[in-house]
Scaffold this active site. Sequence first.
Site, PDB file in Angstrom:
ATOM      1  N   ASP A 194      43.761  30.461  36.234  1.00 22.54           N
ATOM      2  CA  ASP A 194      42.867  31.164  37.418  1.00 22.54           C
ATOM      3  C   ASP A 194      41.505  31.926  37.465  1.00 22.54           C
ATOM      4  O   ASP A 194      41.237  32.646  38.418  1.00 22.54           O
ATOM      5  CB  ASP A 194      43.661  30.912  38.495  1.00 22.54           C
ATOM      6  N   HIS A 195      41.426  32.351  36.005  1.00 19.94           N
ATOM      7  CA  HIS A 195      40.579  33.571  36.048  1.00 19.94           C
ATOM      8  C   HIS A 195      39.293  33.322  36.688  1.00 19.94           C
ATOM      9  O   HIS A 195      38.479  34.019  37.893  1.00 19.94           O
ATOM     10  CB  HIS A 195      40.322  34.076  34.615  1.00 19.94           C
ATOM     11  N   GLY A 196      38.485  31.742  36.333  1.00 19.56           N
ATOM     12  CA  GLY A 196      37.105  31.631  36.711  1.00 19.56           C
ATOM     13  C   GLY A 196      37.049  31.769  38.242  1.00 19.56           C
ATOM     14  O   GLY A 196      36.667  32.178  39.026  1.00 19.56           O
ATOM     15  N   PRO A 214      39.628  36.508  28.530  1.00 23.38           N
ATOM     16  CA  PRO A 214      38.593  35.865  30.006  1.00 23.38           C
ATOM     17  C   PRO A 214      37.594  36.871  30.758  1.00 23.38           C
ATOM     18  O   PRO A 214      36.462  36.776  31.300  1.00 23.38           O
ATOM     19  CB  PRO A 214      39.620  35.115  30.589  1.00 23.38           C
ATOM     20  N   HIS A 242      53.093  30.069  35.582  1.00 29.21           N
ATOM     21  CA  HIS A 242      51.934  30.407  35.236  1.00 29.21           C
ATOM     22  C   HIS A 242      50.976  29.481  34.240  1.00 29.21           C
ATOM     23  O   HIS A 242      49.696  29.178  34.447  1.00 29.21           O
ATOM     24  CB  HIS A 242      51.347  31.395  36.285  1.00 29.21           C
TER      25      HIS A 242
END
Length: 586
Positions: free
Chosen positions: A408-410, A564, A225
């Site tokens: 990819d958190h946002g 994040p 990732h």
Amino acid sequence: MTEFRTKRLLNAPEDIVTEAIAGMIAAHPDMLGSEGATGRAVISLDGPREGKVGVIIGGGSGHEPAFAGYVGRGLADAAAVGNVFASPGPEQIMDAARAVEGGAGVLFLYGNYTGDVMNFDMAAEECEAAGIPARSLAVTDDVASAPAERAHERRGIAGDFFVFKIAGAAAEQGRDLEGCLAAARAANAATRSMGVALTACSMPQTGRANFQIGPEDMEIGMGIHGEPGMRRGKIETADAVVDELLAPILADLGLAEGQRVAVLVNGLGATGQLELYVLNRRIAESLTARGVAIHRTWVGEYCTSLDMAGASVTLMRLDDDLQALLDMPCRTPALTVAGALPPVEGRVRAGRARQAAQAEAAIDLGTLATSGPVTPQVFRAMMRDTADAIAANRDWLSELDGVIGDGDHGITMDIGWTAVRGVLADAAADETITRTSARMSKAFLDAVGASSGPLYASAFRMAGEAVADRLNLDAAAMVAWVAGLRDGILSRGGASLGDKTMIDAWVPAVQHAEAALAGGGDVTACLAAAEAGARAGRDHTATIESRRGRSAKLGARSVGHVDPGAASAHVILKAMHDALAARGIG
């Protein structure tokens, strides 16, 4: 200077997974179909049958051909497909389980990532409650991600390929659920991998690189990732890279002269066969020189990382049983092992009946407390403003995540809050805050999966339960709702203060809010205090090492970077406060 963005052939980024699944099924109509309301369960048309263990694999998109590419006769019966780099949610996994369960139970197989573990665990709990025996195994083949004494913490990367194949063959052979689990465990224990990255990958939604790596640098031990590896250095020759990748694998497996292995040389998305065969040449030379026999070799793209340049090497140490299972025939879009496959008899009827939903108990609104300025209508307006704030900060949150996670958190939070916005629009005028919170919980979980899905689903559910006796919220109830968010995250995630997670923002947020309440603060003042606590907690995460999640592998390299999850917690609380302040509510 114009910012570089990756060029992609897509329509709308939010549709890329759905459209890719449709295209895959269209390409293999003789092998694959889909089942369930979520549209994310890809099933084998000729594998599942009555009396056979259902093998269900899954994980995030962006790793193609993993995971749906391994669905077919003799391998996986179904795959639950998540968003890009995000675990599928429990409902997507259950769609797969219901479609292929033939009375002998189901075996869930997935990579060892927090989101996958939580979501598949929730699905296993649901299976057991429905009378379907379920077992799970998280693949842990990545030697770069933890030492041997903590092998259970290792990531699952391309070694999924071998573990899935062995488990699928065991099920095809007719072994029972415990036998299939034992075969999968044996394969996992005998499989080791390590990778190298030359470039970053980029998320379809942002088009920007998830992390920065110099034009002459490489990252040894990179995750699939984009998680940083063991070290970064100048690009070396192919032979030198292979030697560095093989050394820990050979040591960890304890390979001795006379033993047998299967080999996988895997491209990460942007490295072609030409280079992969160069790597395999050195692998073959090295193993032969050690007297290790190579039984089978696969070279190509089997578990990718979007458009990342790089490769991984995987070895599985073979015994007679693993070799026999590896050699059994299978037929899937991504892997075919030649051999006769007998006709299927007693095929599972797809989509077994769901359990009837329990009727929701009617609520007598007249029994609920009405003191406080936050009515259900105001509450829903706060949540809509929060969804807008998450959307506005999506790229920033993903950039934070790209430094220490998978970037990819946002995106994930925006997907979840977009789903929340949808259920808010459907709410009746007099719907209680508790009921709205429950529907937010389900919407977030169904939309997201990943680790954020179960965490915020639990958060919204417990927050709603904390104010079940109220129609409107006063300051004390608002603090109780925020504390419920914290408690839900703690109950599902297991993180502690100081682990460098979202908990490091939620815990001080509640502490500050409770202190403001004790001092006589109104609703807006209590939320202002919660925001200040979350901001302090967020900033503190930059000073500590990560001890949980994907970034835990970084050690000291995680210091200096904000978590994040803590950052998004602050965004949520700030938006809630600003929503009340803008409406003049105190």
